[in-house]
Design a protein around this motif. Sequence first.
Motif, PDB file in Angstrom:
ATOM      1  N   HIS A  80       0.855  -1.186   0.000  1.00  0.00           N
ATOM      2  CA  HIS A  80       0.000   0.000   0.000  1.00  0.00           C
ATOM      3  C   HIS A  80       0.891   1.235   0.000  1.00  0.00           C
ATOM      4  CE1 HIS A  80      -3.824  -2.036   1.878  1.00  0.00           C
ATOM      5  NE2 HIS A  80      -3.444  -2.575   0.737  1.00  0.00           N
ATOM      6  N   VAL A  81       0.901   1.961  -1.110  1.00  0.00           N
ATOM      7  CA  VAL A  81       1.852   3.072  -1.264  1.00  0.00           C
ATOM      8  C   VAL A  81       1.179   4.407  -1.550  1.00  0.00           C
ATOM      9  CG1 VAL A  81       3.720   1.549  -2.008  1.00  0.00           C
ATOM     10  CG2 VAL A  81       2.199   2.544  -3.735  1.00  0.00           C
ATOM     11  N   ALA A  82      -0.147   4.435  -1.602  1.00  0.00           N
ATOM     12  CA  ALA A  82      -0.856   5.683  -1.905  1.00  0.00           C
ATOM     13  C   ALA A  82      -1.897   5.957  -0.824  1.00  0.00           C
ATOM     14  CB  ALA A  82      -1.517   5.607  -3.281  1.00  0.00           C
ATOM     15  N   PRO A  83      -1.472   6.474   0.337  1.00  0.00           N
ATOM     16  CA  PRO A  83      -2.393   6.704   1.453  1.00  0.00           C
ATOM     17  C   PRO A  83      -3.149   8.021   1.311  1.00  0.00           C
ATOM     18  CG  PRO A  83      -0.181   7.263   2.140  1.00  0.00           C
ATOM     19  CD  PRO A  83      -0.070   6.765   0.714  1.00  0.00           C
ATOM     20  N   LEU A  84      -4.039   8.086   0.345  1.00  0.00           N
ATOM     21  CA  LEU A  84      -4.759   9.333   0.073  1.00  0.00           C
ATOM     22  C   LEU A  84      -6.100   9.351   0.810  1.00  0.00           C
ATOM     23  CD1 LEU A  84      -4.203   9.708  -3.779  1.00  0.00           C
ATOM     24  CD2 LEU A  84      -2.800  10.576  -1.908  1.00  0.00           C
ATOM     25  N   PRO A  85      -6.399  10.423   1.543  1.00  0.00           N
ATOM     26  CA  PRO A  85      -7.726  10.569   2.131  1.00  0.00           C
ATOM     27  C   PRO A  85      -8.735  11.060   1.089  1.00  0.00           C
ATOM     28  CG  PRO A  85      -6.355  12.424   2.749  1.00  0.00           C
ATOM     29  CD  PRO A  85      -5.484  11.491   1.949  1.00  0.00           C
ATOM     30  N   TYR A  86      -9.971  11.169   1.519  1.00  0.00           N
ATOM     31  CA  TYR A  86     -11.084  11.479   0.607  1.00  0.00           C
ATOM     32  C   TYR A  86     -10.799  12.657  -0.310  1.00  0.00           C
ATOM     33  CZ  TYR A  86     -15.475  13.486  -0.967  1.00  0.00           C
ATOM     34  OH  TYR A  86     -16.452  14.037  -1.748  1.00  0.00           O
ATOM     35  N   GLN A  87     -10.334  13.774   0.255  1.00  0.00           N
ATOM     36  CA  GLN A  87     -10.228  14.999  -0.536  1.00  0.00           C
ATOM     37  C   GLN A  87      -9.214  14.866  -1.677  1.00  0.00           C
ATOM     38  OE1 GLN A  87      -9.677  14.557   2.698  1.00  0.00           O
ATOM     39  NE2 GLN A  87      -8.312  16.106   3.601  1.00  0.00           N
ATOM     40  N   TYR A  88      -8.220  13.994  -1.514  1.00  0.00           N
ATOM     41  CA  TYR A  88      -7.215  13.828  -2.565  1.00  0.00           C
ATOM     42  C   TYR A  88      -7.688  12.880  -3.654  1.00  0.00           C
ATOM     43  CZ  TYR A  88      -4.231  16.608   0.353  1.00  0.00           C
ATOM     44  OH  TYR A  88      -3.726  17.656   1.084  1.00  0.00           O
ATOM     45  N   TRP A  89      -8.492  11.877  -3.301  1.00  0.00           N
ATOM     46  CA  TRP A  89      -9.134  11.065  -4.347  1.00  0.00           C
ATOM     47  C   TRP A  89     -10.120  11.921  -5.131  1.00  0.00           C
ATOM     48  CZ3 TRP A  89      -6.692   7.038  -5.739  1.00  0.00           C
ATOM     49  CH2 TRP A  89      -6.036   6.221  -4.820  1.00  0.00           C
ATOM     50  N   TYR A  90     -10.831  12.796  -4.419  1.00  0.00           N
ATOM     51  CA  TYR A  90     -11.768  13.700  -5.091  1.00  0.00           C
ATOM     52  C   TYR A  90     -11.017  14.593  -6.078  1.00  0.00           C
ATOM     53  CZ  TYR A  90     -15.677  16.938  -5.670  1.00  0.00           C
ATOM     54  OH  TYR A  90     -16.687  17.713  -6.205  1.00  0.00           O
ATOM     55  N   TYR A  91      -9.903  15.145  -5.638  1.00  0.00           N
ATOM     56  CA  TYR A  91      -9.079  15.973  -6.530  1.00  0.00           C
ATOM     57  C   TYR A  91      -8.642  15.183  -7.763  1.00  0.00           C
ATOM     58  CZ  TYR A  91      -4.705  17.760  -8.407  1.00  0.00           C
ATOM     59  OH  TYR A  91      -3.709  18.160  -9.265  1.00  0.00           O
ATOM     60  N   GLY A  92      -8.173  13.946  -7.553  1.00  0.00           N
ATOM     61  CA  GLY A  92      -7.730  13.131  -8.675  1.00  0.00           C
ATOM     62  C   GLY A  92      -8.843  12.857  -9.665  1.00  0.00           C
ATOM     63  N   LEU A  93     -10.030  12.602  -9.161  1.00  0.00           N
ATOM     64  CA  LEU A  93     -11.175  12.356 -10.043  1.00  0.00           C
ATOM     65  C   LEU A  93     -11.550  13.612 -10.827  1.00  0.00           C
ATOM     66  CD1 LEU A  93     -13.310  10.179  -7.598  1.00  0.00           C
ATOM     67  CD2 LEU A  93     -12.433   9.423  -9.832  1.00  0.00           C
ATOM     68  N   ARG A  94     -11.605  14.750 -10.164  1.00  0.00           N
ATOM     69  CA  ARG A  94     -11.944  15.996 -10.871  1.00  0.00           C
ATOM     70  C   ARG A  94     -10.880  16.331 -11.908  1.00  0.00           C
ATOM     71  NH1 ARG A  94     -15.086  17.637 -12.435  1.00  0.00           N
ATOM     72  NH2 ARG A  94     -15.162  19.874 -12.062  1.00  0.00           N
ATOM     73  N   SER A  95      -9.616  16.132 -11.562  1.00  0.00           N
ATOM     74  CA  SER A  95      -8.532  16.433 -12.496  1.00  0.00           C
ATOM     75  C   SER A  95      -8.572  15.525 -13.714  1.00  0.00           C
ATOM     76  CB  SER A  95      -7.174  16.295 -11.799  1.00  0.00           C
ATOM     77  OG  SER A  95      -7.060  17.236 -10.746  1.00  0.00           O
TER      78      SER A  95
END
Length: 256
Positions: A166-181
């Motif tokens: 597990h190398v990408a410990p992203l919380p909700y707001q960063y997954w949201y950013y990735g999806l919007r981007s």
Amino acid sequence: HRMSDGPASHRVTNELVLSLLRDGGKISGQILDLGAGGGYLSRLLSEERVRHGLPRGAGLAACDIDPAPFNAEGVPFTQCNVDEGLPFPDAAFDAVVAIEVLEHTRAPYRVLGEIARVLRPGGVLVFSVPNVGHMLSRLSFTFSGHYHMFPTPSAKPRNAGRLCGHVAPLPYQYWYYGLRSANFASIQLYSDRLKKSAAGLAVLLWPFVKITTIRHLQALARREPPLFVETAEVVRQANSWLALVSRSLVFRAVKQ
């Protein structure tokens, strides 16, 4: 493998992903099972599609870094390393599913962009990742420097599929950013299971989370009004009850 063979992830997560595809009207479309593992979800999808009158395996595709464990009758499998891109043409699928996969990727934002590339406009992405933002995980990081389910990672390829992969410990707001981007919209968050230990802590600390969230948003509105307008709801969702107590984050998003 038999249909009774268990999944690497929780059964309830697989069932939730299946229901989100069904409710979104994508169950009969072209579907990619990304990071398919032993093929449990591919088999679930195939059985569901048979009930809709489709031939077994037809319209499905699966991929993963290791072909050896995969077994789903009639479902074509492609070996791939998602960190290096997806070996499928543009706009090939109506839906992509990825259960407990993206936390293993070195460049998750790039992977989200690749998923968007292989989806048709209006196509749906459903994925789950461990929730590093639940209350137990937040407390774990405070004292140990490690989020829950994210020990110090191993760089050895043979460990890529384990917890130490597990190398990408992203919380909700960063997954949201990735999806919007990556040009996704209609982003919705779901929970697969309650993390009881996180819920116990959340009950105790809920007033502090609410107060801190309100103060953060007040400061943001005062100092950077445009950023407040853009991100306020994301901040609220990141500190919502669901985000504080859910074992995993399950996202459903639509490619624009």
